[in-house]
Each structure stands twice: as C-alpha cells, then as structure tokens.
Design a protein around this motif. Sequence first.
Motif, mmCIF file in Angstrom:
data_model
loop_
_atom_site.group_PDB
_atom_site.id
_atom_site.type_symbol
_atom_site.label_atom_id
_atom_site.label_comp_id
_atom_site.label_asym_id
_atom_site.label_seq_id
_atom_site.Cartn_x
_atom_site.Cartn_y
_atom_site.Cartn_z
ATOM 1 N N CYS A 24 10.705 -7.633 -83.139
ATOM 2 C CA CYS A 24 10.765 -8.732 -84.106
ATOM 3 C C CYS A 24 9.370 -9.359 -84.131
ATOM 4 O O CYS A 24 8.868 -9.805 -83.093
ATOM 5 N N PRO B 233 11.784 -6.540 -88.799
ATOM 6 C CA PRO B 233 11.745 -7.942 -89.234
ATOM 7 C C PRO B 233 10.377 -8.567 -88.959
ATOM 8 O O PRO B 233 9.888 -8.502 -87.831
ATOM 9 N N ARG C 94 8.641 -12.197 -89.595
ATOM 10 C CA ARG C 94 8.825 -13.582 -90.046
ATOM 11 C C ARG C 94 7.479 -14.192 -90.420
ATOM 12 O O ARG C 94 6.419 -13.727 -89.982
ATOM 13 N N PHE D 90 9.392 -13.733 -80.198
ATOM 14 C CA PHE D 90 8.814 -12.634 -80.973
ATOM 15 C C PHE D 90 8.159 -11.661 -79.990
ATOM 16 O O PHE D 90 7.693 -12.061 -78.915
#
Length: 260
Positions: free
Chosen positions: A148, A177, A179, A196
């Motif tokens: 992530c 993913p 962000r 993360f």
Amino acid sequence: MLKTTLLNAVQAGAAQLQHYFNGEFKISNKEGMNNLVTEADHAAEKAIIDIIQKDYPDHFILSEETGEIKTDSEYKWIIDPIDGTVNFANGIPLCCVSIGLEKDGEMILGAVYAPLLNELYFAQKGFGASLNDKKISVSSKTELIKSCLVTGFPYTYLDAPNGPLQVFEKLIRKGIPVRRLGSAAIDLCWVAAGRFDGFYEHKLQAWDSAAGFLIIEEAGGKVTDFEGNHFSPHQPHILATNGKIHDELRAVVNGGEVII
Ligand code: IPD
Ligand code: CA
Ligand code: CA
C-alpha cells in the motif's frame, strides 16, 4: 536542550493550526495554481521561529515562508509551518508542523506534529522513532504488488519522462493502492508507522522532507533519491520505504515495470 526546543517549537506552531482550523483566515496564492499560503502559515512560522531564536539566537534557520535566516552556525533548523496547507484551507485535518534539525549537514532531530489527528512523531538520530512517545517501526511487507503506497504531486506539473502521472498510472494499472494525502510529512510518518509500505515524490523542498526522512530511517526504513543514493532533503526526489520493497519500487519510478 535541543530536543526541548524542538518539541516546544512544534507545539507552538501546532497551537496556531488549532486556533485557525475551520475558522476565518486570509488566504493568498503562491507560484502555481492552488498553491496557497494562509494567515495560519505565517502565525505558526512566527511562533516557531520565536521559540528557536529565543533559545538559540545564533542558529541558522530555513523556513518555507520566510526563507533563510543565515548565520555561520553548524546547526540549521528546517521548518514547514504547515505541511498540507491546501488540506488545512479546506478544513481537512491532514496537516501538520514539520521541523528538522541538521548539525554539520546531518539530520539529528525531527518532529512532525499533526494536532488535529493528535499525532506527534519524533526521532533522534540513533535513538529510534516514536508516535506519541510509543516506539514505531516500518511494515514488513516484502512484495511491491502487495504493498500500500502513498505519493504526492507538485503544484506545477513536472513535465519529464517517468513523471509523477506516468509512475502513478503504472502502479494503479497493476491494482496497487496508491493514496494521495496532500502532506508529504504525514506521508513519511505513516510509512514510519507501518501504515504505508512506501512513498515517492518527484519535487519536494527541504522543509517537506527534513523531519520525516529521519523519522523513517529511525523507524527502520530506507530513504534515498531515485538513483538509490542516501537521501538529502536539499534535492527534490524522494523514495522512502520499509526497505524491503525499495529496489522494486525504485525500478518502477525509473521507468521499469511492476513485477508480478
Ligand atoms: C506540499 C505537501 C504536498 C506535496 C507538495 C508540497 P505544502 O506542501 O507536502 O503533499 O505534494 O509537493 O509542496 O505546500 O502544503 O507545505
Ligand atoms: Ca510542505
Ligand atoms: Ca507549507
């Protein structure tokens, strides 16, 4: 003591963020579309610099809105009074004060305080990193494809091969993913806290990364430029990971494909 001054300074800056958040304040534009500076940025910066100069009047200061206050001291305070100003101006609580302290060009202390999240990150070179006084460490993921990630985009689009949009697209198309929180300092701290697995950005300034990169290193992570050299906040490229996915993510940032 340097640590006490640092913590007093981030707290004084953060008190200004809390004071102005969701209230009325003046907003002006800097270079680039929607690159804002608010009355709160200036108030926080003043509160921070006042504290540092009271304790250490001869130290060098580099602060986003004021620029350099030059001295010939070996100590340099690197200050972002609000990292995540666009979030702040829109009432989004992802914003923080970030302060790093260099001695002879080496980062020795860093603090990032996001008062609206009640999160204070701190690191001292060689002594680990903490969130609200509890030790933190990076994640243990070993594969990029299962990671992530978080990134950010410059206010003025960086028109270069393997620019921010191309790298972003490549990762997203593989289902990874990625962000975009809008505060590089929080991005870095959330890698340090293991939320993360990695962060990259193409165009940061010293005040965005100074504290956060030490916090990640002290949490056991790895921070380099895109060539893999040890990171310096005085250049724009940053790749910050848990260490285990570093080479894989570095290859993608440099134009390679995600390996499945
Ligand atoms: C910005 C934030 C954002 C990053 C930008 C920075 P500011 O700082 O850290 O996440 O993408 O490059 O300029 O302007 O909010 O202090
Ligand atoms: Ca910033
Ligand atoms: Ca700022």
